[in-house]
Motif scaffolding. Structure first.
Motif, PDB file in Angstrom:
ATOM      1  N   GLU A 304       0.832  -1.205   0.000  1.00  0.00           N
ATOM      2  CA  GLU A 304       0.000   0.000   0.000  1.00  0.00           C
ATOM      3  C   GLU A 304       0.863   1.250   0.000  1.00  0.00           C
ATOM      4  OE1 GLU A 304      -3.810   1.657   2.535  1.00  0.00           O
ATOM      5  OE2 GLU A 304      -3.453  -0.501   2.493  1.00  0.00           O
ATOM      6  N   ASN A 305       2.099   1.090  -0.456  1.00  0.00           N
ATOM      7  CA  ASN A 305       3.027   2.219  -0.487  1.00  0.00           C
ATOM      8  C   ASN A 305       2.837   3.116  -1.700  1.00  0.00           C
ATOM      9  OD1 ASN A 305       4.502   1.810   1.926  1.00  0.00           O
ATOM     10  ND2 ASN A 305       5.560   0.080   0.975  1.00  0.00           N
ATOM     11  N   ALA A 306       2.181   2.605  -2.719  1.00  0.00           N
ATOM     12  CA  ALA A 306       1.897   3.409  -3.911  1.00  0.00           C
ATOM     13  C   ALA A 306       0.515   3.008  -4.404  1.00  0.00           C
ATOM     14  CB  ALA A 306       2.943   3.175  -4.991  1.00  0.00           C
ATOM     15  N   LYS A 325       9.059  11.587   4.496  1.00  0.00           N
ATOM     16  CA  LYS A 325      10.444  11.559   3.996  1.00  0.00           C
ATOM     17  C   LYS A 325      10.909  10.117   3.839  1.00  0.00           C
ATOM     18  CE  LYS A 325      15.077  13.422   4.940  1.00  0.00           C
ATOM     19  NZ  LYS A 325      15.802  12.140   4.886  1.00  0.00           N
ATOM     20  N   VAL A 326      10.663   9.291   4.859  1.00  0.00           N
ATOM     21  CA  VAL A 326      11.003   7.874   4.775  1.00  0.00           C
ATOM     22  C   VAL A 326      10.210   7.201   3.656  1.00  0.00           C
ATOM     23  CG1 VAL A 326      10.745   5.675   5.994  1.00  0.00           C
ATOM     24  CG2 VAL A 326      11.755   7.639   7.164  1.00  0.00           C
ATOM     25  N   TRP A 327       8.940   7.538   3.572  1.00  0.00           N
ATOM     26  CA  TRP A 327       8.063   6.970   2.549  1.00  0.00           C
ATOM     27  C   TRP A 327       8.622   7.264   1.153  1.00  0.00           C
ATOM     28  CZ3 TRP A 327       2.151   7.326   3.719  1.00  0.00           C
ATOM     29  CH2 TRP A 327       1.429   6.498   2.854  1.00  0.00           C
ATOM     30  N   ALA A 328       8.958   8.523   0.903  1.00  0.00           N
ATOM     31  CA  ALA A 328       9.522   8.901  -0.388  1.00  0.00           C
ATOM     32  C   ALA A 328      10.827   8.162  -0.658  1.00  0.00           C
ATOM     33  CB  ALA A 328       9.745  10.410  -0.440  1.00  0.00           C
ATOM     34  N   GLY A 329      11.626   7.960   0.391  1.00  0.00           N
ATOM     35  CA  GLY A 329      12.892   7.263   0.225  1.00  0.00           C
ATOM     36  C   GLY A 329      12.720   5.830  -0.231  1.00  0.00           C
ATOM     37  N   TYR A 330      11.762   5.119   0.362  1.00  0.00           N
ATOM     38  CA  TYR A 330      11.535   3.733  -0.052  1.00  0.00           C
ATOM     39  C   TYR A 330      10.911   3.651  -1.447  1.00  0.00           C
ATOM     40  CZ  TYR A 330      12.848   1.725   4.448  1.00  0.00           C
ATOM     41  OH  TYR A 330      13.547   1.306   5.553  1.00  0.00           O
ATOM     42  N   LEU A 331      10.095   4.631  -1.812  1.00  0.00           N
ATOM     43  CA  LEU A 331       9.573   4.668  -3.177  1.00  0.00           C
ATOM     44  C   LEU A 331      10.714   4.860  -4.175  1.00  0.00           C
ATOM     45  CD1 LEU A 331       6.368   6.800  -2.600  1.00  0.00           C
ATOM     46  CD2 LEU A 331       6.402   4.473  -3.524  1.00  0.00           C
ATOM     47  N   LEU A 363       5.941   5.691 -10.068  1.00  0.00           N
ATOM     48  CA  LEU A 363       6.733   5.638  -8.834  1.00  0.00           C
ATOM     49  C   LEU A 363       7.423   6.972  -8.566  1.00  0.00           C
ATOM     50  CD1 LEU A 363       8.351   2.073  -9.079  1.00  0.00           C
ATOM     51  CD2 LEU A 363       6.578   2.834  -7.476  1.00  0.00           C
ATOM     52  N   ALA A 364       7.935   7.601  -9.608  1.00  0.00           N
ATOM     53  CA  ALA A 364       8.599   8.892  -9.422  1.00  0.00           C
ATOM     54  C   ALA A 364       7.602   9.948  -8.948  1.00  0.00           C
ATOM     55  CB  ALA A 364       9.270   9.333 -10.721  1.00  0.00           C
TER      56      ALA A 364
END
Length: 657
Positions: A304-306, A325-331, A363-364
């Motif tokens: 459910e990250n994207a 910030k962490v979320w964007a990093g894993y994406l 994803l970007a």
């Protein structure tokens, strides 16, 4: 001296305990001319001519689903025909056209083939259930929210594919809509016998049980507003939940403990001939979560990250604030690692994305969205702006992002997400001393009403603002009057009218539901009907003794118990575990693995028996009388403590004092 029921509202804190029938006793009002005009303007703001999502949502359809799923007792657990009003119709004046489009897409349900040996059951629950065909059996990714919907989804799959046994289940993360139906697809006896393996990210089991324990009843009540489950389905009621249609209204939530824990940042497993690379993503959409990559199929599962929405940094039901910030990093890590190796991306909500270029862009964009929310909120708070000022300034994402359907505010919203980031870094206080210790709502309302010249003056001002279409101000103004004079029917009705129009205009499904729930309860009061859908014995049994005692601690009225000191030794015979509890200054604390040298009272029992008491299958007093519980010492003191604990109110007032 019965032990109070522990999990009132707890087991379904993520989605609330759902009222069996509609709240509505008074017919919702139509959209005003101004709301109709505001909604019509959305048709010029977004690319509605783009039908690519509808094509993608229907791609690979094997059999459509448009039926009713019933639970073990014959009660409707899932009712897709209730949303038939959405099909093939333009948006009415009472629904934001962008949300209407999302609701129509979420109506496309059934069994779909995503790629070779990979199938998706969609629209049969809030989340998706994915089926991967292994060499000898099936791998189930996320078995939905409850046993009834998961079983029905698997049967639809079996209707068209060979009836192979389920050999593995993968929980992508620790939210209940992704594991609650596990007993609908596997038998725990097969898990214990080693015939079925269950995989989950590190920390899954603890978070699945504990995330909503301490504030469970409050989260459950607020979730009713977020998901609008008690609202009637229709053009002037609940149309969607953003991530999917709604949540099951009946059925049993289940949980089987994982047999295999994914603990490394990147971990590879071969399951029934299928290679899977797990990417751990802790602290993103859930405290314990992971993405999956299937190299044989060039397929990427983003859990459910994207999703095809802007997700929540902080949910309206309440939770710990997530870290964008962490979320964007894993994406970005997923984009870098899998972007050029994936031909299809699927997730646990919505429909897949096909094509490498499309996947990389998706994803970007999702990465940039969460990074924007984080960085721009920090930029503005460092300029001294307060949460509401930041929300007003950051009204839209950058144009290239804002024009993508999958960044729209259907579930999370830019407005409440930037306030969540502020809360994460700065807390509740906006720095203005006037807001450091403000009056509570009732007293503030009384002062505001008096300062404005009384109730009639407030109503006159609010009615004039309503005519002008200033519904946000009407809601704020009448809120003061409702809290000052909760029996003022005219104030309640006018606030309900304003909230209703705000709901009709909202692009965000959860905002719409919250506004319409508020309007409904202002008009009709809070429903006192018993809740359904919170039957979750597996979650109760999964509570550790430490979690049990933690939950007891928040049920104690410290003022009432401040003068009572009590040392309790509590032993569980079947677990061979001891706990030393201390009641002092109205606070209950516990030490694990030890006993007090001299306790006031000692209790010995089985944990299994405690579970049965919590599930109301028996009572503490009955089991004490028949000798299944041993107790020595100050029995009356312990009895008074347990019998006098606060009972959570699952129907507390929200829009009235």
């Amino acid at each position: 001296m019965p032990v109070p029921l522990l999990l009132q509202g707890l087991s379904l804190a993520l989605f609330g305990g759902f009222v069996a029938t509609s709240l509505a006793a008074e017919t919702p009002k139509p959209a005003t001319a101004l709301t109709a005009s505001v909604n019509a303007a959305w048709n010029e703001r977004l690319p509605f001519a783009d039908q690519a999502d509808f094509q993608a949502a229907r791609r690979g359809l094997i059999e459509a689903f448009d039926g009713v799923i019933r639970d073990e007792d014959g009660k409707p657990a899932w009712d897709l025909p209730a949303y038939a009003f959405l099909n093939g119709k333009p948006a009415p004046d009472s629904v934001n056209p962008s949300l209407w489009r999302q609701a129509q897409l979420n109506n496309i349900a059934g069994l779909f083939q995503v790629s070779e040996r990979l199938y998706q059951l969609r629209g049969m629950d809030l989340a998706n259930m994915n089926v991967i065909e292994g060499d000898t059996g099936l791998i189930i990714v996320d078995p939905l929210l409850n046993q009834a919907t998961a079983k029905a989804a698997l049967e639809l799959y079996y209707k068209h594919r060979p009836r192979k046994p389920v050999v593995a289940v993968i929980y992508t993360h620790a939210h209940v809509d992704h594991f609650g139906g596990v007993r609908g697809v596997v038998d725990e006896a097969d898990v214990k016998a080693g015939k079925v393996r269950i995989y989950a990210p590190e920390g899954f089991f603890e978070h699945a049980i504990s995330e909503n324990v301490m504030a469970g009843p409050a989260m459950s009540r607020r979730a009713q507003y977020m998901y609008g489950a008690p609202l009637p389905r229709g053009e002037r009621g609940q149309v969607d939940a953003g991530l999917g249609k709604s949540v099951p209204s009946a059925g049993t939530i289940t949980l089987i403990r994982p047999t295999d824990v994914i603990a490394q940042p990147i971990e590879r497993r071969r399951i029934d001939g299928i290679d899977i690379e797990f990417q751990l993503t802790p602290g993103t959409e859930a405290p314990a979560e992971m993405n999956l990559y299937f190299p044989q199929f060039r397929a990427l599962c983003m859990a459910e990250n994207a999703a095809r929405v802007q997700h929540n940094i902080l949910t309206l039901r309440g939770a710990l604030v997530r870290d964008p910030k962490v979320w964007a990093g894993y994406l970005d890590q997923a984009l870098q690692r899998y972007g050029d190796k994936s031909d299809v991306l699927f997730a646990q909500h919505h429909w897949p994305t096909w094509g490498r270029a499309e996947i990389q862009t998706f994803l970007a964009d999702q990465r940039d969205m969460y990074a924007f929310i984080n960085s721009q909120t920090l930029r503005l708070l460092n300029q001294g702006l307060t949460p509401m000022e930041i929300a007003e300034k950051l009204k839209t994402l950058p144009p290239r992002l804002a024009n993508k359907w999958y960044t729209r505010d259907y579930y999370g919203s830019l407005s409440h997400n930037v306030r969540a980031v502020y809360q994460r870094y700065m807390g509740f206080y906006d720095g203005n001393p006037a807001n450091l210790n403000p009056l509570p709502p009732v007293e503030a309302g009384q002062h505001y009403v008096a300062a404005m010249g009384g109730a009639d003056k407030v109503l006159a001002l609010a009615r004039e603002s309503f005519k002008q279409g200033d519904y946000r101000w009407v809601a704020q103004l009448t809120n003061h009057l409702v809290f000052a004079e909760p029996d003022n029917k005219a104030a309640r009705e006018l606030q309900a009218d304003a909230l209703e129009q705000l709901g009709y205009q909202s692009e965000n499904a959860t905002w719409r539901n919250a506004y319409l729930m508020g309007a409904n309860e202002l008009r009709n009061g809070v429903s006192r009907q018993p809740s359904v859908g919170s039957n979750a014995p597996d979650l109760v049994r999964s509570l550790t003794p430490a979690m049990f005692f933690d939950y007891l601690s928040v049920r104690i009225d410290a003022e009432k118990e401040a003068g009572e000191d009590l040392l309790i030794n509590w032993s569980f015979s079947d677990l061979k575990e001891d706990y030393a509890l201390t009641l002092r200054n109205g606070v209950l604390t516990h030490r694990d693995g030890v006993l007090h040298p001299q306790a006031d009272v000692s209790v010995t029992m089985d944990k299994e028996l405690l579970d049965r008491i919590a599930l109301k299958e028996t009572s503490f007093l009955k089991q004490l009388m028949v000798g299944n519980i041993s107790m020595q010492g100050e029995r009356l003191k312990l009895g008074r403590l347990l019998g006098g604990m606060d009972e959570p109110d699952g129907n507390f007032n929200i829009v009235t004092p």
